[in-house]
Enzyme design. Structure first.
Site, PDB file in Angstrom:
ATOM      1  N   LYS A 241     -50.128  -4.605-118.769  1.00  0.00           N
ATOM      2  CA  LYS A 241     -51.153  -4.067-119.671  1.00  0.00           C
ATOM      3  C   LYS A 241     -51.316  -4.893-120.944  1.00  0.00           C
ATOM      4  CE  LYS A 241     -51.986   0.369-117.734  1.00  0.00           C
ATOM      5  NZ  LYS A 241     -51.737   1.813-117.704  1.00  0.00           N
ATOM      6  N   ARG A 275     -45.357   2.471-112.012  1.00  0.00           N
ATOM      7  CA  ARG A 275     -46.547   2.001-111.279  1.00  0.00           C
ATOM      8  C   ARG A 275     -46.696   0.516-111.580  1.00  0.00           C
ATOM      9  NH1 ARG A 275     -51.879   1.176-112.348  1.00  0.00           N
ATOM     10  NH2 ARG A 275     -53.395   1.816-110.780  1.00  0.00           N
TER      11      ARG A 275
HETATM   12  N1  HH2 Z   1     -53.114   2.736-115.251  1.00  0.00           N
HETATM   13  C1  HH2 Z   1     -54.203   2.259-114.624  1.00  0.00           C
HETATM   14  C2  HH2 Z   1     -54.757   2.954-113.545  1.00  0.00           C
HETATM   15  N2  HH2 Z   1     -54.196   4.096-113.089  1.00  0.00           N
HETATM   16  N3  HH2 Z   1     -52.496   5.741-113.231  1.00  0.00           N
HETATM   17  C3  HH2 Z   1     -51.423   6.231-113.842  1.00  0.00           C
HETATM   18  N4  HH2 Z   1     -50.857   7.376-113.403  1.00  0.00           N
HETATM   19  N5  HH2 Z   1     -50.844   5.597-114.917  1.00  0.00           N
HETATM   20  C4  HH2 Z   1     -51.362   4.452-115.422  1.00  0.00           C
HETATM   21  O1  HH2 Z   1     -50.810   3.938-116.434  1.00  0.00           O
HETATM   22  C5  HH2 Z   1     -52.539   3.893-114.804  1.00  0.00           C
HETATM   23  C6  HH2 Z   1     -53.094   4.583-113.693  1.00  0.00           C
HETATM   24  C7  HH2 Z   1     -54.836   0.970-115.092  1.00  0.00           C
HETATM   25  O2  HH2 Z   1     -54.318  -0.137-114.391  1.00  0.00           O
HETATM   26  P1  HH2 Z   1     -55.023  -0.861-113.124  1.00  0.00           P
HETATM   27  O3  HH2 Z   1     -55.185   0.103-111.986  1.00  0.00           O
HETATM   28  O4  HH2 Z   1     -54.263  -2.064-112.776  1.00  0.00           O
HETATM   29  O5  HH2 Z   1     -56.419  -1.346-113.660  1.00  0.00           O
HETATM   30  P2  HH2 Z   1     -57.881  -0.775-113.498  1.00  0.00           P
HETATM   31  O6  HH2 Z   1     -57.940   0.586-114.080  1.00  0.00           O
HETATM   32  O7  HH2 Z   1     -58.748  -1.769-114.236  1.00  0.00           O
HETATM   33  O8  HH2 Z   1     -58.208  -0.721-112.026  1.00  0.00           O
END
Ligand code: HH2
Length: 299
Positions: A241, A275
């Site tokens: 992040k 995660r």
């Molecule tokens: N962070 C993201 C997405 N889903 N779910 C939970 N429970 N906790 C988190 O911290 C979290 C999440 C954001 O990361 P990412 O999926 O890699 O990116 P994007 O939202 O751009 O798809």
């Protein structure tokens, strides 16, 4: 530094919608991220093709992922380092991206499959197709999501966030970020239970990077053990992040060492799950950490 032994007896296990059981004792479980989006912040566009998504899912399972998190809508908040943020995806488009992959994985992958969605419609269709867990980053912006999870007996991840994705990085205000996150999560747990979700199916998440600035993200991690007051398993998603980028001046794909530091910290403050994008490295890290902690290992 405290060890996993300091974890409160929140829940020793999580029973998934399909009956699979996730044991939550010991080191944190590893949730591998599978983004089926064209625009996610670190892996957007890599796994949109179902056969490539299957390959990646099988690879993460072989690397030791305990469960996978499938996301078909990027939830990158707007207004901060991500520019205008992710654009809202209609349910139909989210399902078009998700369902071919979910159906394929359900046949071929044995670990529990979590679906990262804010929409009750998407959750319902996904659970009917064999998804095991619902991961809601909006903390019940669509309260029917809780009803759907309750009806299907699915574990529900309540991740802390306030307001909508487009503006949450512009309107950040906390007097005490940890206290307020705990209070908001307590309310969300209550709301979910009123909709019929059994308390023992709820997982909480501080929502690192969602409507918080860099300092607040660090404070949430530093005082993560205070979330144990809610007596629910804690999930932490800090992988790659932007606050890691802000500290280290590295782009998303070069933030693995910083991500591992967050895993070490989360593990020592009682997290039940992490995660992550980098499964092999995170699993090895936690295996050695656990061996040093004396709770496991092969020697
Ligand atoms: N962070 C993201 C997405 N889903 N779910 C939970 N429970 N906790 C988190 O911290 C979290 C999440 C954001 O990361 P990412 O999926 O890699 O990116 P994007 O939202 O751009 O798809």
């Amino acid at each position: 530094m405290p060890s996993v032994a300091t974890r409160q007896p929140a829940a020793q296990r999580l029973v998934c919608a399909g009956g699979q059981i996730l044991e939550l004792e010991g080191k944190p479980l590893v949730m591998g991220v599978l983004n089926l989006t064209p625009d996610s912040f670190s892996d957007g566009g890599l796994w949109t093709d179902p056969s490539r998504a299957l390959e990646r899912a099988e690879e993460m399972v072989a690397q030791g992922a305990d469960l996978l998190d499938l996301g078909a809508e990027s939830t990158r908040p707007g207004g901060g380092v991500y520019g205008s943020g992710a654009s809202e995806v209609p349910a139909e488009e989210e399902l078009n991206r998700l369902m071919p992959v979910l159906e394929l994985l359900r046949e071929r992958v044995s670990v529990p499959l979590s679906v990262d969605t804010r929409k009750s419609l998407v959750a319902r269709v996904a659970l009917d197709a064999g998804a095991d867990i619902i991961n809601d980053i909006s903390c019940l912006a669509d309260p029917d999501l809780a009803t759907v999870a309750a009806e299907r007996g699915a574990p529900l991840v309540l991740m802390h966030s306030r307001g909508d994705l487009a503006t949450m990085q512009k309107q950040i205000h906390f007097e005490d970020v940890v206290d307020e996150v705990v209070q908001d999560l307590e309310m969300a747990i209550h709301q979910a239970c009123q909709r019929g979700v059994s308390r023992d199916k709820i997982v909480i998440d501080p929502g690192i990077g969602f409507g918080k600035n860099g300092r607040q993200n660090l404070e949430l991690l530093r005082r993560l053990d205070e979330l144990q007051r809610l007596e629910r398993p804690i999930l932490v998603g800090a992988s790659r992040k932007s606050f890691i980028g802000a500290i280290t001046d590295q782009p998303a794909e070069r933030r693995l060492p910083g991500s591992l530091a967050t895993i070490a910290w989360a593990a020592s403050r009682g997290a039940a799950m992490v995660r992550v994008h980098d499964v092999a490295e995170s699993v090895q890290f936690l295996t050695v950490w656990d061996a040093i902690d004396g709770a496991g290992g092969r020697l």
